[in-house]
Structures are given as structure tokens and as C-alpha cells.
Design a protein around this motif. Sequence first.
Motif, short mmCIF file in Angstrom:
data_model
loop_
_atom_site.label_atom_id
_atom_site.label_comp_id
_atom_site.label_asym_id
_atom_site.label_seq_id
_atom_site.Cartn_x
_atom_site.Cartn_y
_atom_site.Cartn_z
N GLU A 42 0.64 -1.26 -0.03
CA GLU A 42 0.10 0.01 0.10
C GLU A 42 0.81 1.43 0.00
N PHE A 43 0.56 2.15 -0.84
CA PHE A 43 1.36 3.55 -0.99
C PHE A 43 0.76 4.53 0.01
N ASN A 44 1.54 4.90 0.70
CA ASN A 44 1.02 6.03 1.79
C ASN A 44 1.47 7.41 1.24
N GLY A 45 2.31 7.56 0.04
CA GLY A 45 2.54 9.02 0.03
C GLY A 45 4.17 9.43 0.18
N LEU A 46 4.68 9.92 -0.99
CA LEU A 46 5.81 10.20 -0.54
C LEU A 46 6.29 11.55 0.45
N ASP A 47 5.05 12.20 0.98
CA ASP A 47 5.13 13.15 2.06
C ASP A 47 5.30 12.39 3.31
N LYS A 48 5.42 11.10 3.47
CA LYS A 48 5.96 10.63 4.58
C LYS A 48 7.30 10.56 4.96
N LEU A 49 8.14 10.79 3.75
CA LEU A 49 9.69 10.83 3.99
C LEU A 49 9.93 12.26 4.73
N ASP A 50 11.00 12.08 5.30
CA ASP A 50 11.51 13.22 6.26
C ASP A 50 12.31 14.22 5.35
N TRP A 51 12.43 14.02 3.91
CA TRP A 51 13.58 14.67 3.11
C TRP A 51 12.84 14.12 1.63
N PRO A 52 13.24 15.28 0.82
CA PRO A 52 12.76 15.11 -0.61
C PRO A 52 13.81 14.02 -1.47
N ILE A 53 13.37 13.39 -2.53
CA ILE A 53 14.15 12.17 -3.39
C ILE A 53 14.79 13.15 -4.09
N LYS A 54 16.39 13.22 -3.92
CA LYS A 54 17.18 13.72 -4.93
C LYS A 54 18.22 13.02 -5.50
N GLY A 55 18.30 12.99 -6.88
CA GLY A 55 19.47 12.14 -7.54
C GLY A 55 20.82 12.94 -7.16
N GLN A 56 21.75 12.09 -6.70
CA GLN A 56 23.21 12.54 -6.27
C GLN A 56 24.12 12.03 -7.33
N ASN A 57 23.77 11.72 -8.56
CA ASN A 57 24.83 11.34 -9.55
C ASN A 57 25.57 12.28 -10.18
N SER A 58 24.90 13.39 -10.67
CA SER A 58 25.48 14.45 -11.62
C SER A 58 26.78 14.85 -11.08
N LYS A 59 26.96 15.12 -9.64
CA LYS A 59 27.93 15.62 -9.21
C LYS A 59 29.24 14.95 -9.39
N TRP A 60 29.11 13.58 -9.72
CA TRP A 60 30.11 12.73 -9.85
C TRP A 60 30.53 12.51 -11.20
N PHE A 61 29.74 13.19 -12.20
CA PHE A 61 30.12 12.97 -13.73
C PHE A 61 31.00 14.36 -14.13
N LYS A 62 31.36 15.30 -12.91
CA LYS A 62 32.26 16.38 -13.24
C LYS A 62 33.62 15.94 -12.89
N GLU A 63 34.40 16.96 -13.16
CA GLU A 63 35.81 16.84 -13.00
C GLU A 63 36.27 17.53 -11.59
N ASP A 64 35.35 18.03 -10.82
CA ASP A 64 35.89 18.85 -9.40
C ASP A 64 35.95 17.88 -8.43
N GLU A 65 37.12 17.71 -7.93
CA GLU A 65 37.26 16.69 -6.97
C GLU A 65 36.60 17.06 -5.51
N ASN A 66 36.27 18.21 -5.38
CA ASN A 66 35.38 18.71 -4.29
C ASN A 66 34.06 18.73 -4.36
N ALA A 67 33.39 17.69 -4.90
CA ALA A 67 31.98 17.47 -5.25
C ALA A 67 31.55 17.65 -3.89
N GLU A 68 30.05 18.26 -3.80
CA GLU A 68 29.43 18.46 -2.38
C GLU A 68 28.80 17.28 -2.08
N GLY A 69 28.56 17.00 -0.79
CA GLY A 69 27.39 16.07 -0.56
C GLY A 69 28.25 14.90 0.45
N ASP A 70 27.82 14.76 1.55
CA ASP A 70 28.40 13.87 2.63
C ASP A 70 27.85 12.55 2.31
#
Length: 229
Positions: free
Chosen positions: A193-221
Motif C-alpha cells: 500500500e502506497f502511503n505517499g512520498l510526504d511520509k519521508l523526512d526529506w525530498p528524493i534527489k538524484g546525487q549522480n550528476s556531481k560525480w560526472f564532473k571533474e571537480d574533486e571537491n564535489a559537495e555532499g556527505d
Amino acid sequence: MDNTELMTQGLSKTPHSLLEQKRRAYIVLGPEISGTKLLAEILLKCCGLKGQVTDGSLPEEGEDLIMMRWSLPSGLFDLASPQWATHNDRMVDIPSIIETLEKRNYLPVFLGITRSWIAVTKSRIKQYKQHGDSRFGPPDSLDTHLHMVKRGISYFYENVPQTGYPWYMFSYEEITTDPDLFVPQLSKFLNLEFNGLDKLDWPIKGQNSKWFKEDENAEGDPFKFDTWG
């Protein structure tokens, strides 16, 4: 249908209709930083399953729909439940998990998850560099981290299908690209049963794009739940 019948049917004949059974245990497996925590949180918060994101946590008896999760291999942290581990390679003991769940009358349902190997390996390397402690894993080499990703995926395919129980494979990318579209369908597909994405405490965000750049100081812990590496 007993276990012997399931095993002799062959993996291609395991019926999806088994997910109509009342007591089910959804087991999330995948290489470290591939999205196992993300999928586990969705199942817990959006689909009403009982359990914890912690590796190897088994919910209390009495719940009909539960979730368990492991990274493969679980090399970054000690396993919360050592009895699940085959200690020589930090993999979980699939037969032991199944035996425990069968004793509690659960149907094991295995959910694998993958993620771009570029993003996973870069995230892993940054994670180990940040902490610089040999207790947290292997050296900071691409070869080592690719090897761990390959081991996790190989272990899943070599051990899960042959159990005869339902198993499915999803991807980090399909979850994060359009969660409003995908997550409700995921729930329906798994007979939850789907209860809604609003039940999560945070939005779902893709974190891949930062790793396709040449910046070694990519943000994100990668240790934080709201970044997912």
C-alpha cells in the motif's frame, strides 16, 4: 506450495502471485552506496513496512509485512547482527536469513538495487579519503572499489535466484529521476500500500550528476541520508 516445490520449479517459474501471501519479508540487497538505504526508507515510510534501515535488523514478531536490508559486501561498518555474516568476505548468509524467516512463516522477497558504477566508485573513494581510517575499509583505489561493487552484484545473482523465492531488481536512477511516478508503481508492483512520498523526512534527489564532473571537491556527505552519496 512448499520449499521443495519452489526449488524444483526453477527460477523462471517462481510466480509473482506469491506476493499475495499475507506474511512477507522484503529483503533489500545491493552494493554499498547503491541506494539500499534509499529503497529501505521508501519501503518503511511510504509503504508501511516494519523494520529498520540498519544492516541485519530483524523486526519484532507479530508484524505481517517487514523489511530487512544489507549492503554487499558490508565492509564499511561492522554488521549489527553478526550471525548473518559469512565473516571471511563480509557477505550475508542467504540460507540463514531464509531459515529464520521461514520459521516465522514469512515469504522472503528479495529486492536488489544497482546504481551507476561511476557514481558509486567516486562516492566510495571520497568517503574513504574523508575518514582516512583503515577500520573503514580498503585503500583509495578505483580498482578496489570497482571490485567491491562487482562482488556485491555477483553475490546477489549467484545466490538469490537459486533460492526459488521471488526476486526483483531496481535501480537508483529510476527511483530518483521521477519518484512521484515511480514510487507508487513500485508499491503496486510489490503488492504494498502506497502511503505517499510526504511520509519521508526529506525530498528524493538524484546525487549522480556531481560525480560526472571533474571537480574533486564535489559537495555532499555520503554518510547523510539526505544526500545518498
